[in-house]
Motif scaffolding. Structure first.
Motif, PDB file in Angstrom:
ATOM      1  N   THR A  47     -34.425  -7.018  14.856  1.00  0.00           N
ATOM      2  CA  THR A  47     -35.556  -7.741  15.430  1.00  0.00           C
ATOM      3  C   THR A  47     -35.136  -8.476  16.697  1.00  0.00           C
ATOM      4  OG1 THR A  47     -36.583  -8.001  13.260  1.00  0.00           O
ATOM      5  CG2 THR A  47     -37.296  -9.523  14.976  1.00  0.00           C
ATOM      6  N   GLN A  48     -33.989  -9.143  16.668  1.00  0.00           N
ATOM      7  CA  GLN A  48     -33.509  -9.860  17.840  1.00  0.00           C
ATOM      8  C   GLN A  48     -33.210  -8.901  18.980  1.00  0.00           C
ATOM      9  OE1 GLN A  48     -33.340 -13.295  18.260  1.00  0.00           O
ATOM     10  NE2 GLN A  48     -33.071 -12.657  20.370  1.00  0.00           N
ATOM     11  N   GLY A  49     -32.592  -7.775  18.661  1.00  0.00           N
ATOM     12  CA  GLY A  49     -32.285  -6.776  19.684  1.00  0.00           C
ATOM     13  C   GLY A  49     -33.543  -6.221  20.335  1.00  0.00           C
ATOM     14  N   MET A  50     -34.564  -5.941  19.521  1.00  0.00           N
ATOM     15  CA  MET A  50     -35.832  -5.442  20.062  1.00  0.00           C
ATOM     16  C   MET A  50     -36.483  -6.500  20.939  1.00  0.00           C
ATOM     17  SD  MET A  50     -36.499  -2.302  19.180  1.00  0.00           S
ATOM     18  CE  MET A  50     -38.256  -2.184  19.355  1.00  0.00           C
ATOM     19  N   SER A  51     -36.453  -7.748  20.505  1.00  0.00           N
ATOM     20  CA  SER A  51     -37.038  -8.839  21.295  1.00  0.00           C
ATOM     21  C   SER A  51     -36.321  -8.971  22.636  1.00  0.00           C
ATOM     22  CB  SER A  51     -36.946 -10.163  20.532  1.00  0.00           C
ATOM     23  OG  SER A  51     -37.707 -10.104  19.355  1.00  0.00           O
ATOM     24  N   LEU A  54     -37.347  -6.039  24.910  1.00  0.00           N
ATOM     25  CA  LEU A  54     -38.702  -6.206  25.446  1.00  0.00           C
ATOM     26  C   LEU A  54     -38.740  -7.267  26.538  1.00  0.00           C
ATOM     27  CD1 LEU A  54     -40.788  -5.919  22.159  1.00  0.00           C
ATOM     28  CD2 LEU A  54     -40.701  -4.269  24.044  1.00  0.00           C
ATOM     29  N   LEU A  55     -38.014  -8.362  26.330  1.00  0.00           N
ATOM     30  CA  LEU A  55     -37.961  -9.411  27.347  1.00  0.00           C
ATOM     31  C   LEU A  55     -37.299  -8.887  28.619  1.00  0.00           C
ATOM     32  CD1 LEU A  55     -38.452 -12.305  28.247  1.00  0.00           C
ATOM     33  CD2 LEU A  55     -36.274 -12.921  27.188  1.00  0.00           C
ATOM     34  N   ASP A  56     -36.206  -8.132  28.461  1.00  0.00           N
ATOM     35  CA  ASP A  56     -35.531  -7.549  29.628  1.00  0.00           C
ATOM     36  C   ASP A  56     -36.463  -6.620  30.401  1.00  0.00           C
ATOM     37  OD1 ASP A  56     -33.198  -8.906  29.018  1.00  0.00           O
ATOM     38  OD2 ASP A  56     -32.210  -7.169  28.097  1.00  0.00           O
ATOM     39  N   GLN A  57     -37.252  -5.821  29.682  1.00  0.00           N
ATOM     40  CA  GLN A  57     -38.200  -4.923  30.332  1.00  0.00           C
ATOM     41  C   GLN A  57     -39.271  -5.700  31.077  1.00  0.00           C
ATOM     42  OE1 GLN A  57     -39.781  -1.938  27.671  1.00  0.00           O
ATOM     43  NE2 GLN A  57     -37.765  -1.533  26.799  1.00  0.00           N
ATOM     44  N   LEU A  58     -39.772  -6.772  30.468  1.00  0.00           N
ATOM     45  CA  LEU A  58     -40.787  -7.601  31.110  1.00  0.00           C
ATOM     46  C   LEU A  58     -40.240  -8.238  32.377  1.00  0.00           C
ATOM     47  CD1 LEU A  58     -43.548  -9.044  31.216  1.00  0.00           C
ATOM     48  CD2 LEU A  58     -42.551 -10.810  29.745  1.00  0.00           C
ATOM     49  N   VAL A  59     -39.050  -8.804  32.290  1.00  0.00           N
ATOM     50  CA  VAL A  59     -38.434  -9.439  33.456  1.00  0.00           C
ATOM     51  C   VAL A  59     -38.227  -8.416  34.570  1.00  0.00           C
ATOM     52  CG1 VAL A  59     -36.309 -10.538  34.297  1.00  0.00           C
ATOM     53  CG2 VAL A  59     -37.379 -11.330  32.172  1.00  0.00           C
ATOM     54  N   ALA A  60     -37.722  -7.243  34.229  1.00  0.00           N
ATOM     55  CA  ALA A  60     -37.494  -6.209  35.241  1.00  0.00           C
ATOM     56  C   ALA A  60     -38.806  -5.804  35.906  1.00  0.00           C
ATOM     57  CB  ALA A  60     -36.823  -4.994  34.607  1.00  0.00           C
ATOM     58  N   GLN A  61     -39.866  -5.655  35.120  1.00  0.00           N
ATOM     59  CA  GLN A  61     -41.173  -5.290  35.678  1.00  0.00           C
ATOM     60  C   GLN A  61     -41.691  -6.391  36.598  1.00  0.00           C
ATOM     61  OE1 GLN A  61     -42.745  -2.360  35.419  1.00  0.00           O
ATOM     62  NE2 GLN A  61     -44.348  -3.095  36.761  1.00  0.00           N
TER      63      GLN A  61
END
Length: 81
Positions: A47-51, A54-61
């Motif tokens: 769960t932590q890894g997925m979170s 997802l946060l890394d993807q959001l920041v990159a976008q």
């Protein structure tokens, strides 16, 4: 991923449409399996890894859409508290 028919480790492909079957290793998830068989620490880690992903993807976008910079002094101060 770039390996064609007859590439090392792949059997030759028959001509025309074909399907390749793979046997799942013992202990692999079975239809109807649920998370109850996964240890709690593994569930939390997943769960932590997925979170994090997802946060890394959001920041990159967001970084591609907006001109941003990181105030390293503010980050250092926040982490020190």
């Amino acid at each position: 991923v770039g390996a064609g028919s007859g590439a090392p480790g792949r059997p030759p492909s028959p001509p025309g449409p074909a399907h390749t079957g793979y046997r799942a290793p013992d202990g692999a998830a079975r239809p109807g399996a649920d998370a109850s068989s996964v240890p709690d620490d593994a569930q939390k880690s997943f769960t932590q890894g997925m979170s994090d992903d997802l946060l890394d993807q959001l920041v990159a976008q967001l970084q591609t859409q907006y001109a941003v910079s990181v105030d390293q002094a503010a980050v250092a101060q926040a982490l020190a508290q």
